[in-house]
Motif scaffolding. Sequence first.
Motif, PDB file in Angstrom:
ATOM      1  N   HIS A 141       3.481 -13.332 -40.919  1.00 62.82           N
ATOM      2  CA  HIS A 141       2.356 -14.040 -41.537  1.00 62.82           C
ATOM      3  C   HIS A 141       2.099 -15.405 -40.909  1.00 62.82           C
ATOM      4  O   HIS A 141       1.225 -16.145 -41.381  1.00 62.82           O
ATOM      5  CB  HIS A 141       2.575 -14.145 -43.042  1.00 62.82           C
ATOM      6  N   HIS A 142       2.802 -15.735 -39.837  1.00 58.38           N
ATOM      7  CA  HIS A 142       2.437 -16.903 -39.044  1.00 58.38           C
ATOM      8  C   HIS A 142       1.244 -16.601 -38.131  1.00 58.38           C
ATOM      9  O   HIS A 142       0.627 -17.533 -37.600  1.00 58.38           O
ATOM     10  CB  HIS A 142       3.624 -17.361 -38.188  1.00 58.38           C
ATOM     11  N   TRP A 143       0.922 -15.337 -37.930  1.00 59.31           N
ATOM     12  CA  TRP A 143      -0.166 -14.940 -37.030  1.00 59.31           C
ATOM     13  C   TRP A 143      -1.455 -14.696 -37.802  1.00 59.31           C
ATOM     14  O   TRP A 143      -1.441 -14.164 -38.916  1.00 59.31           O
ATOM     15  CB  TRP A 143       0.190 -13.646 -36.290  1.00 59.31           C
ATOM     16  N   GLU A 144      -2.596 -15.058 -37.163  1.00 58.87           N
ATOM     17  CA  GLU A 144      -3.931 -14.767 -37.691  1.00 58.87           C
ATOM     18  C   GLU A 144      -4.880 -14.504 -36.530  1.00 58.87           C
ATOM     19  O   GLU A 144      -4.830 -15.205 -35.503  1.00 58.87           O
ATOM     20  CB  GLU A 144      -4.447 -15.937 -38.543  1.00 58.87           C
ATOM     21  N   TRP A 145      -5.741 -13.498 -36.680  1.00 58.76           N
ATOM     22  CA  TRP A 145      -6.736 -13.180 -35.655  1.00 58.76           C
ATOM     23  C   TRP A 145      -7.894 -14.169 -35.713  1.00 58.76           C
ATOM     24  O   TRP A 145      -8.132 -14.800 -36.746  1.00 58.76           O
ATOM     25  CB  TRP A 145      -7.261 -11.757 -35.865  1.00 58.76           C
ATOM     26  N   ASN A 146      -8.646 -14.276 -34.596  1.00 58.48           N
ATOM     27  CA  ASN A 146      -9.767 -15.227 -34.580  1.00 58.48           C
ATOM     28  C   ASN A 146     -10.873 -14.841 -35.557  1.00 58.48           C
ATOM     29  O   ASN A 146     -11.602 -15.694 -36.050  1.00 58.48           O
ATOM     30  CB  ASN A 146     -10.331 -15.389 -33.168  1.00 58.48           C
ATOM     31  N   HIS A 147     -11.060 -13.555 -35.846  1.00 57.62           N
ATOM     32  CA  HIS A 147     -11.909 -13.004 -36.909  1.00 57.62           C
ATOM     33  C   HIS A 147     -11.215 -11.719 -37.365  1.00 57.62           C
ATOM     34  O   HIS A 147     -10.115 -11.420 -36.910  1.00 57.62           O
ATOM     35  CB  HIS A 147     -13.320 -12.670 -36.394  1.00 57.62           C
ATOM     36  N   ASN A 148     -11.869 -10.941 -38.231  1.00 66.56           N
ATOM     37  CA  ASN A 148     -11.296  -9.643 -38.560  1.00 66.56           C
ATOM     38  C   ASN A 148     -11.082  -8.842 -37.278  1.00 66.56           C
ATOM     39  O   ASN A 148     -12.000  -8.720 -36.454  1.00 66.56           O
ATOM     40  CB  ASN A 148     -12.223  -8.850 -39.479  1.00 66.56           C
ATOM     41  N   PRO A 149      -9.903  -8.274 -37.079  1.00 64.10           N
ATOM     42  CA  PRO A 149      -9.651  -7.530 -35.845  1.00 64.10           C
ATOM     43  C   PRO A 149     -10.228  -6.121 -35.916  1.00 64.10           C
ATOM     44  O   PRO A 149     -10.519  -5.594 -36.985  1.00 64.10           O
ATOM     45  CB  PRO A 149      -8.125  -7.471 -35.790  1.00 64.10           C
ATOM     46  N   THR A 184       7.773 -21.562 -45.437  1.00 62.52           N
ATOM     47  CA  THR A 184       7.476 -20.473 -44.515  1.00 62.52           C
ATOM     48  C   THR A 184       6.368 -19.615 -45.095  1.00 62.52           C
ATOM     49  O   THR A 184       6.211 -19.532 -46.327  1.00 62.52           O
ATOM     50  CB  THR A 184       8.720 -19.621 -44.223  1.00 62.52           C
ATOM     51  N   ALA A 185       5.584 -18.982 -44.224  1.00 60.11           N
ATOM     52  CA  ALA A 185       4.480 -18.130 -44.656  1.00 60.11           C
ATOM     53  C   ALA A 185       5.008 -16.772 -45.088  1.00 60.11           C
ATOM     54  O   ALA A 185       5.819 -16.158 -44.386  1.00 60.11           O
ATOM     55  CB  ALA A 185       3.472 -17.961 -43.519  1.00 60.11           C
ATOM     56  N   VAL A 186       4.546 -16.268 -46.265  1.00 52.04           N
ATOM     57  CA  VAL A 186       5.067 -15.009 -46.793  1.00 52.04           C
ATOM     58  C   VAL A 186       3.992 -13.943 -47.012  1.00 52.04           C
ATOM     59  O   VAL A 186       4.307 -12.751 -47.085  1.00 52.04           O
ATOM     60  CB  VAL A 186       5.836 -15.237 -48.110  1.00 52.04           C
ATOM     61  N   THR A 187       2.738 -14.329 -47.148  1.00 49.97           N
ATOM     62  CA  THR A 187       1.667 -13.351 -47.324  1.00 49.97           C
ATOM     63  C   THR A 187       0.337 -14.048 -47.083  1.00 49.97           C
ATOM     64  O   THR A 187       0.283 -15.249 -46.813  1.00 49.97           O
ATOM     65  CB  THR A 187       1.709 -12.718 -48.737  1.00 49.97           C
ATOM     66  N   THR A 212      -8.395 -21.168 -44.214  1.00 46.12           N
ATOM     67  CA  THR A 212      -8.294 -20.556 -42.888  1.00 46.12           C
ATOM     68  C   THR A 212      -9.639 -20.288 -42.224  1.00 46.12           C
ATOM     69  O   THR A 212      -9.675 -19.762 -41.124  1.00 46.12           O
ATOM     70  CB  THR A 212      -7.526 -19.225 -42.969  1.00 46.12           C
ATOM     71  N   PHE A 213     -10.765 -20.599 -42.882  1.00 48.45           N
ATOM     72  CA  PHE A 213     -12.080 -20.455 -42.273  1.00 48.45           C
ATOM     73  C   PHE A 213     -12.309 -19.019 -41.795  1.00 48.45           C
ATOM     74  O   PHE A 213     -12.246 -18.103 -42.606  1.00 48.45           O
ATOM     75  CB  PHE A 213     -12.271 -21.515 -41.189  1.00 48.45           C
ATOM     76  N   ALA A 214     -12.546 -18.789 -40.498  1.00 47.67           N
ATOM     77  CA  ALA A 214     -12.843 -17.427 -40.026  1.00 47.67           C
ATOM     78  C   ALA A 214     -11.603 -16.676 -39.567  1.00 47.67           C
ATOM     79  O   ALA A 214     -11.705 -15.512 -39.179  1.00 47.67           O
ATOM     80  CB  ALA A 214     -13.853 -17.473 -38.885  1.00 47.67           C
ATOM     81  N   TYR A 215     -10.443 -17.310 -39.596  1.00 48.99           N
ATOM     82  CA  TYR A 215      -9.227 -16.613 -39.175  1.00 48.99           C
ATOM     83  C   TYR A 215      -8.856 -15.534 -40.193  1.00 48.99           C
ATOM     84  O   TYR A 215      -9.069 -15.689 -41.398  1.00 48.99           O
ATOM     85  CB  TYR A 215      -8.078 -17.603 -39.006  1.00 48.99           C
ATOM     86  N   SER A 216      -8.299 -14.444 -39.683  1.00 43.07           N
ATOM     87  CA  SER A 216      -8.003 -13.290 -40.531  1.00 43.07           C
ATOM     88  C   SER A 216      -6.631 -12.712 -40.176  1.00 43.07           C
ATOM     89  O   SER A 216      -6.328 -12.575 -38.985  1.00 43.07           O
ATOM     90  CB  SER A 216      -9.082 -12.221 -40.334  1.00 43.07           C
ATOM     91  N   PRO A 217      -5.800 -12.352 -41.174  1.00 44.45           N
ATOM     92  CA  PRO A 217      -6.045 -12.463 -42.604  1.00 44.45           C
ATOM     93  C   PRO A 217      -6.158 -13.920 -43.042  1.00 44.45           C
ATOM     94  O   PRO A 217      -5.710 -14.829 -42.339  1.00 44.45           O
ATOM     95  CB  PRO A 217      -4.827 -11.786 -43.224  1.00 44.45           C
ATOM     96  N   GLY A 218      -6.777 -14.114 -44.225  1.00 45.88           N
ATOM     97  CA  GLY A 218      -7.093 -15.459 -44.668  1.00 45.88           C
ATOM     98  C   GLY A 218      -6.271 -15.904 -45.857  1.00 45.88           C
ATOM     99  O   GLY A 218      -5.602 -15.109 -46.516  1.00 45.88           O
ATOM    100  N   ALA A 219      -6.358 -17.200 -46.144  1.00 43.71           N
ATOM    101  CA  ALA A 219      -5.689 -17.824 -47.280  1.00 43.71           C
ATOM    102  C   ALA A 219      -4.188 -17.552 -47.278  1.00 43.71           C
ATOM    103  O   ALA A 219      -3.661 -16.856 -48.138  1.00 43.71           O
ATOM    104  CB  ALA A 219      -6.315 -17.362 -48.600  1.00 43.71           C
ATOM    105  N   PRO A 220      -3.445 -18.110 -46.309  1.00 48.14           N
ATOM    106  CA  PRO A 220      -2.004 -17.881 -46.258  1.00 48.14           C
ATOM    107  C   PRO A 220      -1.299 -18.456 -47.477  1.00 48.14           C
ATOM    108  O   PRO A 220      -1.734 -19.459 -48.058  1.00 48.14           O
ATOM    109  CB  PRO A 220      -1.578 -18.609 -44.982  1.00 48.14           C
ATOM    110  N   VAL A 221      -0.205 -17.806 -47.850  1.00 49.50           N
ATOM    111  CA  VAL A 221       0.633 -18.269 -48.952  1.00 49.50           C
ATOM    112  C   VAL A 221       1.999 -18.615 -48.376  1.00 49.50           C
ATOM    113  O   VAL A 221       2.636 -17.778 -47.733  1.00 49.50           O
ATOM    114  CB  VAL A 221       0.767 -17.201 -50.045  1.00 49.50           C
ATOM    115  N   LEU A 222       2.433 -19.844 -48.603  1.00 46.98           N
ATOM    116  CA  LEU A 222       3.734 -20.323 -48.141  1.00 46.98           C
ATOM    117  C   LEU A 222       4.689 -20.411 -49.314  1.00 46.98           C
ATOM    118  O   LEU A 222       4.262 -20.541 -50.468  1.00 46.98           O
ATOM    119  CB  LEU A 222       3.602 -21.680 -47.459  1.00 46.98           C
ATOM    120  N   LYS A 223       5.960 -20.377 -48.998  1.00 49.10           N
ATOM    121  CA  LYS A 223       7.018 -20.385 -50.008  1.00 49.10           C
ATOM    122  C   LYS A 223       8.031 -21.479 -49.676  1.00 49.10           C
ATOM    123  O   LYS A 223       8.337 -21.739 -48.510  1.00 49.10           O
ATOM    124  CB  LYS A 223       7.709 -19.015 -50.019  1.00 49.10           C
TER     125      LYS A 223
END
Length: 549
Positions: free
Chosen positions: A351-359, A76-79, A57-68
Amino acid sequence: MKTLACLLTIFVGLGASHPHSSLASRAATFNNPVLWEDYPDLDVFRIGDVFYYSSSTFAYSPGAPVLKSYDLVNWTAVTHSVPKLNFGPQYDLLGGTPAGYVKGIWASTLRYRRSNDRFYWYGCVEQNQTYIWTSSGTNAGVNNGEVPPYKWKWEAHPPINACYYDSGLLIDDDDTMYIAYGNPTIRVAQLSADGLRQVRTQAVYTPPAGTTIEGSRMYRVKGTYYILVTRPADAEWVLKSTTDSPFGPYTARTLVSRINGPLANAGFAHQGGMVDTPDGSWFYVAFMDAYPGGRIPVVAPLRWTSDGWPEVVTDARGNWGTSYPVPVHTSKTVEGKSTELDEFKGKELSHHWEWNHNPDDSKWLLHGDGLLLRTASVTGNLFAARNTLTRRIAGPKSRGTFKLDVGNMKDGDRAGVVLFRDRAAYIGVWKQGGLVQIVVVDDLRLTEGTWTTSSTGRVAATGPTVSNTQDVWLIIEADITPAFGTSTERTTTFAYSIDGGKSFVRFGPAVVMTNSWRYFSGYRFGVFNFATKALGGAIKVKSFQMELV
């Protein structure tokens, strides 16, 4: 090499006798790509009946999505393994660009350890360090792989003072933990009993001079150690230990090389991992460069040679199959697909959403009837504005519709929805004095390589004024059909509604997207609110809907 036609006959026959009568209406085959969204650098594994998939996920936050998934097809993204990027202040976007753009989480690794009921995530990020996050107490091992949402509780640990570049974690049969990593020489590190320190490290394979390999994924199958590595960006090799030791030495064989894929104008399938199903079948999951949309996963069956090497099952022409038999026939389904209506009613963001950096967490709130976005930055540069909330675009073509309440904007505020990448554009609402006006701004740019802002954009269209009491619907419609390696330029269009969503007006010029891979992430939909004069304003995001078109 076993052909697809032969495999189809075997798999369909098995599926016909499945005891679940509800499966009669389910498809016997699936189409590639299995998930037309930007989930690169994948690491995939199985616990019981549940497959898990970790991504960059590079600079997107939260990072390293986990799909199931239950079948390797529907995901689908779960965490997120990294709830906050704890790699340095640049990931808080406090000093403008370049900040953390194109840095952060690259190829990382995730696995579950049954002996202590703990998920481990490792990623080499900054300053020659490998960061560690874990989640304990999920009970995944005793619950057939299932983890309720409230059980995910990620904890940061002190980093290891070594860079496990493009790493792959193996938890061996005797519970010893190893990590394969490196470029171009591949090394294997043994970790301490708690997985938090390095015990030893050793080089295990060096490719021929002039060859680059990376993206390690490590396995033990029937007593033999394997490391999958990619030769970017068109091949996958298998390294196989010639001894019963994870430290090798290893010999190499090509798994795929420049194999034609299921999509035109996309890259070659590579940099993946392999995983087994509950019935003992094996599959290779890889990604294809599919810009402007990013890097998207594809799946193919594996077979094993008599001397213990995996091979990809291709179609009759030797290509990666457009379709294959479904890996697992099951009545279980995942919930929370990315195309479901989101009205921001829960206690936390999907968990489909991520901020451009830490919010800045003091500037946003789930309000019961929407997402409240207060201005978090005073800037004229959207790339430098905190709290831009993004999500991946579903391909090949999709429409994202946002419903906004703009009644609490302040003079100088800029809010709207953005086609977000290093070349960006948006349709938004500007408040200037007492007027609230719809605008389209295009030509926002980061300089490729340095990722500094080279253009804060230009007003491409000026629309009607709106009142403080009416909601505004803003639409982005994006065509991310792959055009990688071509001169074809895919386009995005904008539209708005100010009559309660009854009618929509297409507005502004079509925006051209870049096919360059250098930003790595694909285009995203996003929503933002920043100030140019002073903090204090707010908007409310009442809903978001993504639809394939």
